[in-house]
Motif scaffolding. Structure first.
Motif, short mmCIF file in Angstrom:
data_model
loop_
_atom_site.label_atom_id
_atom_site.label_comp_id
_atom_site.label_asym_id
_atom_site.label_seq_id
_atom_site.Cartn_x
_atom_site.Cartn_y
_atom_site.Cartn_z
N ARG A 49 -93.34 -29.72 30.73
CA ARG A 49 -92.82 -28.64 31.57
C ARG A 49 -91.64 -28.85 32.27
O ARG A 49 -90.72 -28.04 32.40
N LEU B 9 -98.70 -30.12 30.22
CA LEU B 9 -98.01 -30.56 31.48
C LEU B 9 -96.68 -31.60 31.41
O LEU B 9 -95.85 -31.62 31.99
N LEU C 71 -91.94 -30.39 39.42
CA LEU C 71 -93.01 -30.38 38.26
C LEU C 71 -93.41 -31.68 37.87
O LEU C 71 -94.30 -31.90 36.86
N SER D 57 -92.72 -21.99 30.52
CA SER D 57 -93.08 -23.36 30.82
C SER D 57 -94.79 -23.54 30.71
O SER D 57 -95.34 -24.58 30.30
N THR D 58 -95.28 -22.65 31.05
CA THR D 58 -96.82 -22.53 31.13
C THR D 58 -97.39 -22.60 29.50
O THR D 58 -98.58 -23.07 29.60
N ASP D 59 -96.63 -22.19 28.68
CA ASP D 59 -97.11 -22.59 27.52
C ASP D 59 -97.35 -23.91 26.77
O ASP D 59 -97.92 -24.12 25.89
#
Length: 474
Positions: A144, A141, A174, A136-138
């Motif tokens: 995610r 925002l 998130l 998800s960090t790829d």
């Protein structure tokens, strides 16, 4: 000169803050100033933005893809174009859609992998979707929490409800606002399926304050429909927690919100019927189930017919009930066929077809519908004056049914009555059965006086034997 990467970064920052107007404004301004190659790439990114609106924006997504390939035909071979094209195809053709190529699933561009995952999930290829490597960090925002939501959807398709519920909880963490409320509600729906009404209620408690007190005109309908879903889920949670009155308030509000912001739904009508059944309002429950059947899709129809059949049984209309239940028996994929068979057995018992009822109940018992089948078998055994066998069936129900449930109370009543007819061979057990049943039987019930008499006689026999009353059964 417009820099596509910089423009996309500005768009993502606006999307992360929930400012969609600003995001589209930035994209529109950049498109007007960009040269042809950059305009083509911006068109693809604009397609990604439209894809966030789901089925409501397929036309816009198609327009963006057409513009991108018209301005720069070579973009057809890029992973992002392939992924977005596959997602559009899946939104319009479902499982018949062509899956995204491997180049899109393994692309360096995480945005392409995200849309490839969406396409596979929409095309009902959940395992392939989950095999796409995408931390998800790829992602920006704003994607995610959506990634976790799509992964939850895939797990749900695979029947992995616990994993899906956990992913919806992560998605809620998130994001914020109404999106967070919706993710919490998705989590609650799965927790209800998993038989965890307390946990579902807790998730719904977190969701409710996220709704705006006065939503803007553009958001009012969306919020109203999501709030209807919140009340619908809350009704189920309260019903499963033994609070039918509170559930009734919730499901009525769900129906009101649906009528105000959309159309009546099968689910709300079905739960209303279930709530009314628990409140003993059988005629009103029947009307609700009939409405649910009228609103049901092909996949929902067996559930509505099953509930309708049970409601008709509650109204002592076994012939009509049997007709509805027989329709469900023809649905091979319906997950509660043993219970339906037990209900058919109950219909035949009430119609005086004892041999048919016994055979159907024995089949239902063998298939796992222990409680309803055992109740029918107990009734049949009593009609044949097979007291020991009847008692065995009722004691099985007591062991298997949830304490204080209607079936558990009925089994205690019947067990006490059978022992009374046998002449109280075990007065301590008869006393315990009568005591448990009496504690849950209102004075207005015909059983109340009968159970009091059984209790009195069992206690007298215990005193004659030098024993004491009041022993409780496990």
């Amino acid at each position: 000169m417009i820099d596509v990467a910089t423009t996309w970064q500005q768009v993502c920052e606006a999307l992360a803050g929930g400012d969609y107007d600003l995001a589209f404004g930035v994209m529109d301004a950049a498109t007007r100033e960009a040269r042809t190659p950059e305009r083509a790439r911006l068109a693809l990114l604009l397609g990604s933005m439209h894809a966030l609106y789901g089925d409501a924006a397929t036309t816009e997504l198609g327009t963006c893809l057409r513009e991108a390939r018209t301005l720069h035909p070579a973009l057809r071979d890029t992973p992002l174009y392939q992924a977005l094209s596959a997602e559009l195809d899946a939104r319009t053709r479902g499982p018949d859609a062509a899956p995204p190529p491997q180049t899109a699933r393994e692309a360096q561009d995480p945005l392409a992998r995200f849309h490839a995952l969406c396409a596979l999930t929409l095309a009902e290829q959940p395992q392939a979707a989950l095999e796409i490597a995408l931390p998800s960090t790829d992602l920006p925002l704003h994607l995610r929490w959506r990634l976790r939501s799509w992964e939850a959807d895939a797990h749900e398709q695979l029947g992995q409800s616990a994993e899906a519920a956990s992913l919806y909880a992560e998605a809620a963490h998130l994001t914020s606002g109404l999106n967070r409320a919706v993710m919490l509600q998705e989590q609650a729906a799965l927790l209800l399926q998993l038989g965890q009404p307390d946990a579902a209620k807790n998730a719904l408690d977190q969701a409710r304050p996220l709704y705006a007190a006065r939503p803007g005109p553009q958001d009012a309908e969306e919020q109203g429909l999501n709030l209807a879903t919140w009340h619908y889920l809350r009704a189920q949670a309260l019903l499963n927690l033994g609070q039918p009155e509170g559930a009734h308030d919730m499901i009525r509000e769900a129906a009101r919100l649906e009528a105000q912001h959309g159309d009546p739904s099968y689910g709300v009508a079905l739960v209303l019927g279930q709530v009314l059944t628990h409140l003993g309002q059988s005629e009103q429950a029947l009307a609700a189930f009939e409405q649910a059947l009228a609103l049901a899709t092909d996949g929902d129809r067996p559930y509505a017919n099953h509930e309708l059949g049970v409601a008709l049984l509650d109204l002592d209309r076994p012939l009509e009930a049997r007709e509805k239940l027989e329709a469900v028996l023809n649905e091979a994929e319906y997950p509660y066929l043993p219970e339906v068979l037990a209900d058919v057995a109950e219909c035949d018992y009430r119609l005086g077809r004892l041999q048919e009822a016994q055979l159907e109940a024995e089949q239902a018992l063998a298939q796992g519908a222990v409680i309803p089948a055992s109740l029918v078998l107990g009734s049949v055994a009593l009609d044949y004056f097979q007291m020991d066998e009847a008692l065995e069936h009722y004691e099985r129900v007591i062991r298997e049914a949830a304490p204080d449930s209607r079936d558990w109370i009925t089994a205690h009543q019947m067990a006490a009555d059978v022992m009374a007819q046998q002449g109280f061979p075990n007065p301590a057990a008869a006393y315990a059965h009568a005591q448990q049943a009496l504690a849950h039987t209102p004075e207005s019930d015909d059983w109340y006086v009968t159970l009091q008499e059984h209790l009195r006689k069992a206690e007298a026999l215990l005193e004659q034997q030098g024993g004491t009353g009041g022993r409780m059964l496990n």
